[in-house]
Design an enzyme around this catalytic site. Structure first.
Site, PDB file in Angstrom:
ATOM      1  N   ASP A 100      34.349  49.774  28.786  1.00  0.00           N
ATOM      2  CA  ASP A 100      33.753  48.444  28.882  1.00  0.00           C
ATOM      3  C   ASP A 100      34.038  47.698  27.583  1.00  0.00           C
ATOM      4  O   ASP A 100      34.317  48.332  26.553  1.00  0.00           O
ATOM      5  CB  ASP A 100      32.232  48.575  29.106  1.00  0.00           C
ATOM      6  N   ASP A 156      39.472  46.772  27.028  1.00  0.00           N
ATOM      7  CA  ASP A 156      39.575  45.551  27.810  1.00  0.00           C
ATOM      8  C   ASP A 156      40.607  45.764  28.905  1.00  0.00           C
ATOM      9  O   ASP A 156      41.782  46.011  28.613  1.00  0.00           O
ATOM     10  CB  ASP A 156      39.996  44.403  26.885  1.00  0.00           C
ATOM     11  N   VAL A 157      40.192  45.677  30.169  1.00  0.00           N
ATOM     12  CA  VAL A 157      41.114  45.969  31.262  1.00  0.00           C
ATOM     13  C   VAL A 157      42.179  44.898  31.438  1.00  0.00           C
ATOM     14  O   VAL A 157      43.104  45.065  32.237  1.00  0.00           O
ATOM     15  CB  VAL A 157      40.365  46.190  32.603  1.00  0.00           C
ATOM     16  N   ASN A 186      35.372  49.233  38.429  1.00  0.00           N
ATOM     17  CA  ASN A 186      34.207  48.381  38.685  1.00  0.00           C
ATOM     18  C   ASN A 186      34.211  47.098  37.856  1.00  0.00           C
ATOM     19  O   ASN A 186      33.530  46.148  38.213  1.00  0.00           O
ATOM     20  CB  ASN A 186      32.926  49.173  38.397  1.00  0.00           C
ATOM     21  N   TYR A 220      36.737  33.796  43.747  1.00  0.00           N
ATOM     22  CA  TYR A 220      36.188  35.150  43.771  1.00  0.00           C
ATOM     23  C   TYR A 220      36.594  35.882  45.050  1.00  0.00           C
ATOM     24  O   TYR A 220      37.030  37.034  45.013  1.00  0.00           O
ATOM     25  CB  TYR A 220      34.664  35.078  43.668  1.00  0.00           C
ATOM     26  N   LYS A 224      38.758  39.451  45.678  1.00  0.00           N
ATOM     27  CA  LYS A 224      38.199  40.604  46.374  1.00  0.00           C
ATOM     28  C   LYS A 224      38.978  40.923  47.650  1.00  0.00           C
ATOM     29  O   LYS A 224      39.095  42.095  48.046  1.00  0.00           O
ATOM     30  CB  LYS A 224      36.718  40.378  46.659  1.00  0.00           C
ATOM     31  N   ALA A 252      24.292  41.543  45.159  1.00  0.00           N
ATOM     32  CA  ALA A 252      23.563  42.603  44.462  1.00  0.00           C
ATOM     33  C   ALA A 252      22.753  42.037  43.308  1.00  0.00           C
ATOM     34  O   ALA A 252      23.107  41.014  42.706  1.00  0.00           O
ATOM     35  CB  ALA A 252      24.541  43.663  43.955  1.00  0.00           C
ATOM     36  N   THR A 264      22.250  41.938  40.076  1.00  0.00           N
ATOM     37  CA  THR A 264      22.976  42.291  38.859  1.00  0.00           C
ATOM     38  C   THR A 264      22.802  41.212  37.790  1.00  0.00           C
ATOM     39  O   THR A 264      22.340  40.100  38.080  1.00  0.00           O
ATOM     40  CB  THR A 264      24.473  42.441  39.164  1.00  0.00           C
TER      41      THR A 264
END
Length: 254
Positions: free
Chosen positions: A41, A57-58, A84, A149, A153, A182, A184
């Site tokens: 993360d 960092d992805v 995730n 978004y 997805k 969710a 979150t």
């Protein structure tokens, strides 16, 4: 027969975006069931037994590769990858500039490709290799003001199936989980910007047939099922955790 309560014993998992929200819940359930989890993360994870926190960092290939090598150097293996990490985006097709499209796409979609690409050599050596991608109800249902978004997805759903086909013969299972709305930190941020946060939250809850937001723990349970060695015949599919939002048409929550 493997004990369900310890089905991840001896396995090493990487959870991206594991410092909060759904990722933190996934980390908790996997460690409870025997895995050692490396949380990858941009923020530090909360210290806990069986958890290693790695800042990476992805969106940066070098950062991703260094993180994966650190996990393998420390634990000697990598068995489960939970992709995730992701960010949200609001608006219709007209509301976000190119820069925002590139930013969200790079994190939500290409980030999954980077992480999986770096993990593949190690997953190929695992007897229980599994990849689980966090997708969304937005991949299968049209939601208002979620164009960008939803596009990312939808790509994750297609990517999950393509990856499953590519790597089935190598013994690597690939699936995704599709949460509804969710509870979150991202949703908390959206609600804080609303003119009437309580009314907006109530509207989100009403949108789901069971009348409430999905909990991170419920999503984590689905991720654990898909990642578990006990689910060896489950690949190339998605598991909806959405209170019936995708499939049911009811008269409203009771």
């Amino acid at each position: 027969m493997t004990d369900l309560a310890r089905d991840f014993d001896g396995l090493v998992a990487v959870v991206t975006g594991g410092a909060s929200g759904i990722g933190a819940a996934v980390t908790e359930v996997l460690t409870a069931r025997g895995a050692h989890v490396a949380v990858v993360d941009v923020r530090d994870a909360v210290p806990a037994p069986g958890v290693t926190s790695i800042r990476a960092d992805v969106t940066d290939d070098g950062s991703v590769r260094r993180a994966v090598e650190r996990v393998v150097d420390q634990h000697g293996r990598l068995d489960v990858l939970v992709n995730n990490a992701g960010i949200g985006a609001q608006g219709t097709i007209a509301d976000n500039p190119d820069e925002e499209w590139h930013r969200v796409w790079d994190l939500n979609v290409v980030g999954v490709a980077r992480m999986t690409r770096a993990a593949l050599p190690h997953l190929r050596r695992s007897p229980s290799a599994a990849v689980v991608n966090t997708c969304s109800i937005a991949a299968t249902v049209g939601l208002p003001e979620r164009a960008l978004y939803s596009a990312t997805k939808g790509a994750i759903l297609a990517l999950t199936r393509a990856m499953a086909a590519d790597h089935l013969a190598e013994g690597i299972r690939v699936n995704c989980v599709n949460p509804g709305t969710a509870d979150t930190p991202w949703i908390d941020t959206l609600l804080s910007r609303a003119a009437d946060p309580a009314a907006e939250r109530a509207a989100l809850e009403r949108r789901q047939p069971h009348g409430r937001l999905v909990s991170p723990q419920e999503v984590a349970g689905a991720v654990a099922y898909l990642a578990s060695p006990l689910s060896g015949s489950t690949t190339g599919t998605y598991l909806a955790v959405d209170g019936g939002m995708q499939a049911l048409r009811t008269r409203g929550p009771r």
